[in-house]
Design a protein around this motif. Structure first.
Motif, PDB file in Angstrom:
ATOM      1  N   GLN A  30       0.833  -1.205   0.000  1.00  0.00           N
ATOM      2  CA  GLN A  30       0.000   0.000   0.000  1.00  0.00           C
ATOM      3  C   GLN A  30       0.866   1.252   0.000  1.00  0.00           C
ATOM      4  O   GLN A  30       0.582   2.208  -0.714  1.00  0.00           O
ATOM      5  N   GLN A  31       1.933   1.221   0.795  1.00  0.00           N
ATOM      6  CA  GLN A  31       2.817   2.380   0.869  1.00  0.00           C
ATOM      7  C   GLN A  31       3.462   2.656  -0.479  1.00  0.00           C
ATOM      8  O   GLN A  31       3.597   3.813  -0.874  1.00  0.00           O
ATOM      9  N   ARG A  32       3.866   1.610  -1.163  1.00  0.00           N
ATOM     10  CA  ARG A  32       4.474   1.799  -2.488  1.00  0.00           C
ATOM     11  C   ARG A  32       3.496   2.481  -3.432  1.00  0.00           C
ATOM     12  O   ARG A  32       3.865   3.381  -4.178  1.00  0.00           O
ATOM     13  N   LYS A  33       2.232   2.045  -3.384  1.00  0.00           N
ATOM     14  CA  LYS A  33       1.211   2.659  -4.237  1.00  0.00           C
ATOM     15  C   LYS A  33       0.972   4.108  -3.842  1.00  0.00           C
ATOM     16  O   LYS A  33       0.844   4.974  -4.699  1.00  0.00           O
ATOM     17  N   VAL A  34       0.906   4.365  -2.537  1.00  0.00           N
ATOM     18  CA  VAL A  34       0.675   5.728  -2.047  1.00  0.00           C
ATOM     19  C   VAL A  34       1.835   6.635  -2.452  1.00  0.00           C
ATOM     20  O   VAL A  34       1.626   7.762  -2.898  1.00  0.00           O
ATOM     21  N   ILE A  35       3.054   6.147  -2.306  1.00  0.00           N
ATOM     22  CA  ILE A  35       4.214   6.956  -2.667  1.00  0.00           C
ATOM     23  C   ILE A  35       4.242   7.217  -4.167  1.00  0.00           C
ATOM     24  O   ILE A  35       4.475   8.340  -4.606  1.00  0.00           O
ATOM     25  N   LYS A  76       8.308   1.510   9.810  1.00  0.00           N
ATOM     26  CA  LYS A  76       6.941   2.043   9.725  1.00  0.00           C
ATOM     27  C   LYS A  76       6.790   3.279  10.593  1.00  0.00           C
ATOM     28  O   LYS A  76       6.157   4.256  10.194  1.00  0.00           O
ATOM     29  N   VAL A  77       7.378   3.258  11.776  1.00  0.00           N
ATOM     30  CA  VAL A  77       7.304   4.400  12.688  1.00  0.00           C
ATOM     31  C   VAL A  77       8.006   5.608  12.067  1.00  0.00           C
ATOM     32  O   VAL A  77       7.493   6.726  12.095  1.00  0.00           O
ATOM     33  N   VAL A  78       9.166   5.370  11.489  1.00  0.00           N
ATOM     34  CA  VAL A  78       9.938   6.448  10.867  1.00  0.00           C
ATOM     35  C   VAL A  78       9.162   7.038   9.697  1.00  0.00           C
ATOM     36  O   VAL A  78       9.048   8.261   9.567  1.00  0.00           O
ATOM     37  N   ILE A  79       8.616   6.172   8.857  1.00  0.00           N
ATOM     38  CA  ILE A  79       7.864   6.638   7.691  1.00  0.00           C
ATOM     39  C   ILE A  79       6.633   7.421   8.123  1.00  0.00           C
ATOM     40  O   ILE A  79       6.315   8.457   7.536  1.00  0.00           O
ATOM     41  N   GLN A 117      -3.296   4.828   8.558  1.00  0.00           N
ATOM     42  CA  GLN A 117      -3.036   3.397   8.421  1.00  0.00           C
ATOM     43  C   GLN A 117      -1.780   2.985   9.181  1.00  0.00           C
ATOM     44  O   GLN A 117      -1.757   1.955   9.843  1.00  0.00           O
ATOM     45  N   LEU A 118      -0.746   3.787   9.069  1.00  0.00           N
ATOM     46  CA  LEU A 118       0.495   3.472   9.772  1.00  0.00           C
ATOM     47  C   LEU A 118       0.293   3.498  11.286  1.00  0.00           C
ATOM     48  O   LEU A 118       0.789   2.633  11.997  1.00  0.00           O
TER      49      LEU A 118
END
Length: 182
Positions: A30-35, A76-79, A117-118
């Protein structure tokens, strides 16, 4: 409350937990798609980088070591923290940016949804691992503070926003590179 009511509540909680954990297991996808979408929206928001802004370029030096923790949960926390900073920067004094308002709004909404989400997926115990290393957290804050101060010093003019937009693009590309390695 009767036994049937308690059973229904239990089943509902079980289903919610299962769905939530499935979303968290596929969060990197999901993150890849969002980015990818965020990068497209950054491009769509503005036009080509203005030539008159080239002389004002600034090096903010993203602290890449914050994206190299040992544990996946910590990444995940950092992102999440990075997305919060980007959201904050792109939520104020945008009047001189002259960007496509729809693309900007979609960019902000995408960041906000990803932050939500994160937050839902990050295991609170794991936060301790990264944020106990306060040095990394401070480096990240300092990086975004530099960008914020740059915008303020330039009175949020067009070039300062364009330079910041280019820097956020670079930042998102670094995150994407890390996510692909997970």
């Amino acid at each position: 409350m009767n036994a049937l009511g308690l059973t229904q509540i239990g089943l509902m909680l079980l289903c919610t937990t299962t769905i939530s954990s499935l979303q968290c297991n596929h969060l990197h996808l999901q993150q890849r798609k969002v980015i990818e979408n965020s990068l497209q929206l950054l491009d769509k928001m503005g036009k080509k980088f203005p030539q008159q802004c080239l002389k004002e370029k600034m090096s903010f030096r993203f602290p890449e070591q914050v994206l190299k923790p040992r544990q996946k949960e910590t990444v995940k926390v950092v992102i999440e923290e990075i997305f919060q900073h980007i959201f904050y920067i792109f939520s104020k004094n945008l009047t001189l940016a002259a960007w496509d308002g729809t693309a900007l709004e979609q960019f902000q909404n995408g960041l906000y949804q990803q932050i939500e989400q994160l937050e839902a997926c990050v295991i609170k115990k794991q936060i301790h691992y990264f944020w106990s290393k306060e040095v990394n957290r401070l480096k990240l804050k300092k990086y975004f503070k530099k960008i914020d101060c740059f915008l303020k010093d330039k009175k949020h003019n067009l070039c300062s926003w364009e330079i910041s937009r280019a820097e956020m693009r670079r930042c998102l590309q670094l995150i994407d590179k890390v996510i692909r390695k997970l």
